[in-house]
Each structure stands twice: as structure tokens, then as C-alpha cells.
Design an enzyme around this catalytic site. Sequence first.
Site, PDB file in Angstrom:
ATOM      1  N   ASP A  14     -22.511 -18.015 -18.375  1.00  0.00           N
ATOM      2  CA  ASP A  14     -21.095 -17.774 -18.478  1.00  0.00           C
ATOM      3  C   ASP A  14     -20.369 -17.492 -17.105  1.00  0.00           C
ATOM      4  O   ASP A  14     -19.661 -16.396 -17.137  1.00  0.00           O
ATOM      5  CB  ASP A  14     -20.587 -16.778 -19.497  1.00  0.00           C
ATOM      6  N   GLU A 197     -14.613 -21.861 -27.395  1.00  0.00           N
ATOM      7  CA  GLU A 197     -14.631 -20.722 -26.898  1.00  0.00           C
ATOM      8  C   GLU A 197     -14.690 -20.729 -25.324  1.00  0.00           C
ATOM      9  O   GLU A 197     -14.252 -21.847 -24.791  1.00  0.00           O
ATOM     10  CB  GLU A 197     -16.087 -20.024 -27.041  1.00  0.00           C
TER      11      GLU A 197
END
Length: 304
Positions: A14, A197
Site C-alpha cells: 500500500d 478500496e
Amino acid sequence: MTTPAPVWTGTCADPFALRVPDGYVMYGTGGPGGDRAFQVLSSPDLVTWTDRGGALERLADEPPQASYWAPEVAHVDGTWVMYYSVGSEQSAHHLRVATSRDPLGPFVDAGVDLSPDLPFAIDPSPFQDRDGTWWLFFATDELSGERPGTVLAVQRLESPTSLAGSPQLLLRATADWQRFEADREIYGARYDWHTLEGPHVVHRAGRYWMFFSAGNFQDDTYGVGLAVADAVTGPWSLVGSGASVLHTGVAGLIGPGHNSVLTDAAGDDHLVFHAYDTTRTRRQPYVVPLGWDANGPRPDWDAA
């Protein structure tokens, strides 16, 4: 098409990167362990990256096994502000905020739960609009509709540590490739669960572009799609029909996703994202030049 190499061989999932006075700093899920969460890397040139340890002092009231996910950082009035989520594995995550005088940290939590009324919220992404207003994009859960699951929302930041109003739902799952798990047991029932997401928004070519990840981050379904709008709050329209920005197989990547966009000192954009190594045990960070035209972003794999 050239197969890019990760800019660092360790785990930095991420990944979010930004320019700082003496180069660039990258933050990511994972880290060295101990008293700090989140991996921190620094670079003078986007090519050579150095391990700078952990970024965030862990919360004293969270259990040692708590999961800290997906940090993003903004520079606001001389302070470095980190947004992140913390929770127990894949449940009960809440959005938090921490601050530091140094982009390398340590970041110290501000003692604020930004999502106290939501059962689950992850992947906070701060965005400053052209009029100076700050917004926080994030992912949360929505059980209604044909494809229940994790959706994308936005809320205005009244200050770096407080939100105004209520979350505005922006985008929800519309396709099979966005399925996280069939017949998933969650919230006391079973659902064919879909997941959007990792929202990340930039303003380019007169419009707002939202990158988002979808599918299951643990396998080959994971990838990055794109939506476009004329205002922060939408309406947002999908660009393309699938994981149009990143998907397994493109440039030899496995499970690529959860990207951010970094603008370098020359004003050029770069796509920052993770993908699995060949053993599928580490999610490693990549930095690829990103171009724009009327149709949106174009990763330049041959320049990676």
C-alpha cells in the site's frame, strides 16, 4: 513491454510516496516491528531507496497484534500529518490521524478516532482541492445493493484532525472482478462480498481522477481501476470496464494494486504501487512514470 523491477526488495505494501525538501519519502503497510508501525523509505532520486525504520508510534491501548494499514501523509502548515487505519486483522478498523515535525517520524497519534460511527473504515487518502479545501477519501462497508461490500466514500476535513458532516458514498462495486470472496460470513450473515478500496485522487486535465483497487488483495483478482468526475463529490464515472490501470499479467506483475501518484521535482507524475514477488510472500513497491492524455493516465512501462 519492459518488466519493471521493485525499487525495494522488502515488504512495503500500500505504498504512498511524496516529495520532501531533500528528496522523497515512501510509507507502507508492514515495517520493522517493535514499537513503530509502517515501513519508511527515503530516496534522493526515486531510484535508490534506503530503509529508515518505522514511522508511527504504536497505540498503547491497541493489542500488540493489531493491524496498522495503508498510511498516507499530507504536509499542512509545517506539520506532517499521517492518516491510517488500525484494527484487528480484517475487522473493526477505524481511521486515525498522527502528526510529526519530521517526514521520517516518529509520528504520534493525535488521540482522535475519525470514524467512530462506522463499523469498518480503511485506506484514508487526504486530498487538497484547488480552492484549498481538504478532503479525506476512504473505504467503508455498505450492506445494501446487488453487490454488498466495501465501497468508496469522502468527507470534508474541517481541520487536519477533524471531519465535517457525514460520509458521502461515491463508488460501489459494479463487476465480478471486484469480488473479494463468495459467500463470505460477515456482520452476522453471508454475502458475495465485493471490495473497492485504496482510493487516491488527483486533478489533471481539468478533471478529478480517482484510482481505486478492487478484488482480493491476496490473489490475482487484485488490480487498479479508474473513475473520473468534474467535482470532488462526483458523480464519479468509471473509465474502462476492468482493472484498466493495473492488473495481474501487465508488465509481468502479480496482484498489483493500492497505488498513489507522486509528482517529482520536475513536475512529472509517477505511479507508486505494490505487487507480489515471485514467491507471493512479499508485496514490494514499484515506481513507474505516469503520463496523461485526454483519456486519462498512461503508465510508461518502458521507462520504468
